[in-house]
Scaffold this active site. Structure first.
Site, PDB file in Angstrom:
ATOM      1  N   VAL B  15      43.715  31.175   7.289  1.00 42.47           N
ATOM      2  CA  VAL B  15      42.849  30.489   6.562  1.00 42.47           C
ATOM      3  C   VAL B  15      41.876  31.436   5.954  1.00 42.47           C
ATOM      4  CG1 VAL B  15      40.693  28.719   6.581  1.00 42.47           C
ATOM      5  CG2 VAL B  15      42.562  28.393   7.828  1.00 42.47           C
ATOM      6  N   SER B  96      38.735  29.014  15.739  1.00 47.07           N
ATOM      7  CA  SER B  96      38.767  27.844  16.632  1.00 47.07           C
ATOM      8  C   SER B  96      38.002  28.158  17.936  1.00 47.07           C
ATOM      9  CB  SER B  96      40.052  27.408  16.639  1.00 47.07           C
ATOM     10  OG  SER B  96      40.830  28.445  17.541  1.00 47.07           O
ATOM     11  N   LEU B 153      42.505  15.919   3.321  1.00 51.99           N
ATOM     12  CA  LEU B 153      41.936  14.676   2.521  1.00 51.99           C
ATOM     13  C   LEU B 153      40.448  14.599   2.847  1.00 51.99           C
ATOM     14  CD1 LEU B 153      44.654  12.256   4.396  1.00 51.99           C
ATOM     15  CD2 LEU B 153      44.682  13.152   2.152  1.00 51.99           C
ATOM     16  N   GLU B 212      52.243  23.245  17.599  1.00 52.41           N
ATOM     17  CA  GLU B 212      51.576  24.479  18.138  1.00 52.41           C
ATOM     18  C   GLU B 212      52.437  25.414  19.006  1.00 52.41           C
ATOM     19  OE1 GLU B 212      48.057  25.143  17.977  1.00 52.41           O
ATOM     20  OE2 GLU B 212      48.173  23.572  16.126  1.00 52.41           O
ATOM     21  N   ASP B 223      44.396  17.176  20.548  1.00 54.66           N
ATOM     22  CA  ASP B 223      43.723  17.443  19.184  1.00 54.66           C
ATOM     23  C   ASP B 223      43.490  16.237  18.359  1.00 54.66           C
ATOM     24  OD1 ASP B 223      43.610  19.526  17.049  1.00 54.66           O
ATOM     25  OD2 ASP B 223      45.020  18.504  16.120  1.00 54.66           O
ATOM     26  N   LYS B 227      39.854  15.159  16.732  1.00 60.68           N
ATOM     27  CA  LYS B 227      39.438  14.443  15.451  1.00 60.68           C
ATOM     28  C   LYS B 227      38.946  13.149  15.366  1.00 60.68           C
ATOM     29  CE  LYS B 227      43.315  17.260  13.531  1.00 60.68           C
ATOM     30  NZ  LYS B 227      44.937  17.067  13.097  1.00 60.68           N
TER      31      LYS B 227
END
Lengths: 368, 368
Positions: B15, B96, B153, B212, B223, B227
């Site tokens: 990233v 993370s 999104l 993962e 996970d 979220k």
């Protein structure tokens, strides 16, 4: 962040009224110093602009201290009035008036930001579009018009985000008319069958208020084409206007010459059943392919090709089963074959007002 | 608008690297004065911060004039360094790492805005969540973490827009794991049939790098639950944490005690086929109802009920046919029965970076 922002609102119909109510609930609203409906305008006392118009019904607002009722102002006068406020100011245009839209550059050049659901200006000649954004840059003002495309879906902001971060838009497809979405979905459902005649569905939609007062304003595809024009321009295409690409009209050729009057509408609805056979044939052709008939718009960004019309879609295509929703699929280089899809209920005063309000909050943040 | 903004980036993996590339293409980027990877940090010369780190690969960046390489800085030291810059500054956290996330309040109180795709802090204890947003208000700083939910999104921004304009969120449903979306869609397609065993689909997904490194990190649902916790909190619920609501784990009870080591992973994959029968039974039950089996999350905002697990869905439900996409349906008072739906491909370094970049652009606008 404590700078006072001055707000002018033109148009107090369904959207304007809902917007005033939403503004009334803000903890830190801008100062409303101009409120205008077709023949009258309320303004705060100059040069101090120290009193504000309450977020109330017209009569209550008009009776507030130091608020004056004047005749309707020309756009230039509205701009001059807002431009003289002792701080940054914002115009919210809730009309569908092209005259006011043509004057956006005058506002923007003076540093007055513009927020509006009015499609007219953004889908008119490309020179106006370019003038609007050049004037905004000149005047260091902001222009937000999210509600002009996709009802309350965050279509334009998402598209602008993708582009601002360097993604490449490949293709955009969608259904940008809740009315046509519902008509086609009931005429030929993705699941199950319907025997309803096209003309009777149109008559029913008109009766329940789901169409424009003149149904031909929906059926000619021009409202859809205007939205697609705006979408294509945000995607970077210099589209001349909504007449510059093919749009399939659902008005039979023979009925094109009927007058725009109430008699013309009545005559149109009376004759429409005579053309049901054409729609049946179109439906049958889709059925023979095991597909459904839908009215969609598409923009191919690389070739610049834009079109609005009937297409055959697989029954499991998300666009095939909308039940009156609008949908936009954005294909980009980064997303590959799996497009970004936004789907949701159409407009309506309160939802459109929410969208305007959301733009207004962003402008307020940007100017704070 | 010409104030210089100072930027610190922690994390230069997939990233971070994509973000640097995207920053390099901005016409008016913020000034990069700190770039940090696990053991080393690049910083610009204090107290002037007049040189900036180029948006380049580490070695080139490190060799730039007046840029110093130091050891990894503790979060407090990073905050002190950015806080002393001669203008507003922004931290981008591409890790993370929970330790750094726990220090967000220290940054925010000093007026350093935070942009991050790091879920850890926002889904940890509710007290940290509250501390983060209270500190941001105190320090007049901004916090953007769009990429923590729904990949790229615009889920969180849309939800916040709806709420800021006074809409009431009724219910949120969705699939927030691209991996589980693909597994269930291939295990039991909405259209057609599949005979593939559950364990073989997991093995394949692991092999092609779609899971993962330890597949149990996807299969335990945590996970997804993290979220959903963030989503529920943005919707206004004070959710204690991802352990405070029912989450169906797809890890067989008997395999829960296997070690986290590489041997544990191998053992897990070896034994998983012994439990295929359980998944077949679950599939059959859905089939008997004419429905499909999916792994989804839901938030009932009025009752505060949150859950993550397997559910039976109609085959034409948009959630039933995702092919690896993520989807979120937001039901609100204004939208009624027709929810706002956002759907699209999952994360991936470049797409996540785009999302971070889009947040960063908003923070830059907000601070300008």
């Amino acid at each position: 962040m404590a700078n006072t922002l001055y707000l002018g609102i033109v148009g107090v119909g369904g959207v304007g009224t809902a917007l005033l109510e939403q503004l009334g609930r803000l903890s830190n609203p801008p100062k409303l110093v101009l409120l205008s409906r077709s023949t009258k305008t309320l303004v705060a006392q100059t040069p101090s602009y120290s009193h504000s118009i309450p977020f109330e019904a017209w009569e209550i607002a008009a009776a507030a201290p130091s608020i004056t009722t004047v005749d309707a102002l020309a756009p230039e006068d509205t701009a001059a009035y807002l431009g003289s406020a002792p701080g940054r100011s914002i115009l919210v245009d809730n009309t569908s008036d092209l005259t006011l839209a043509k004057a956006y550059p005058i506002f923007l050049k003076q540093g007055i930001s513009v927020v509006t659901p009015n499609k007219k200006g953004f889908s008119a000649d490309i020179s106006l579009w370019n003038d609007i954004f050049a004037s905004a840059a000149d005047g260091n003002a902001l222009v937000y018009h999210q509600a002009t495309v996709g009802g309350s879906l965050p279509v334009l902001s998402t598209l602008r985000d993708l582009m601002a971060t360097g993604d490449e838009i490949v293709k955009i497809e969608g259904v940008l008319s809740g009315t046509l979405s519902l008509l086609f979905d009931t005429f030929m459902p993705a699941i199950g069958k319907s025997d309803a005649k096209w003309s009777s569905l149109v008559a029913h939609a008109l009766q329940i208020g789901f169409m424009e007062p003149d149904p031909r304003d929906d059926l000619n595809g021009m409202d859809f084409a205007r939205k697609l024009t705006i979408l294509a321009r945000v995607a970077g295409l210099q589209v001349t206007g909504p007449e510059s690409f093919p749009v399939t009209s659902l008005i039979p050729n023979e009925l094109l010459s009927l007058p725009l009057s109430a008699e013309g509408i009545a005559q149109f609805m009376l004759e429409l059943p005579n053309y049901d056979e054409d729609m049946e044939v179109a439906k049958l052709k889709a059925e023979e392919e095991g597909k459904v008939l839908r009215y969609i718009g598409s923009i191919d960004v690389s070739t610049g090709e834009i079109q609005v019309g009937m297409r055959h879609l697989d029954r499991d295509n998300p666009i095939a089963n909308l039940k009156g929703s609008q949908i936009v699929s954005i294909y980009t280089k980064r997303y590959g074959a799996n497009p970004l899809v936004l789907k949701g209920g159409g407009g309506g005063g309160e939802v459109t007002a929410m969208c305007v309000m959301s733009d207004l909050l962003k402008v307020m943040e940007g100017l704070a």
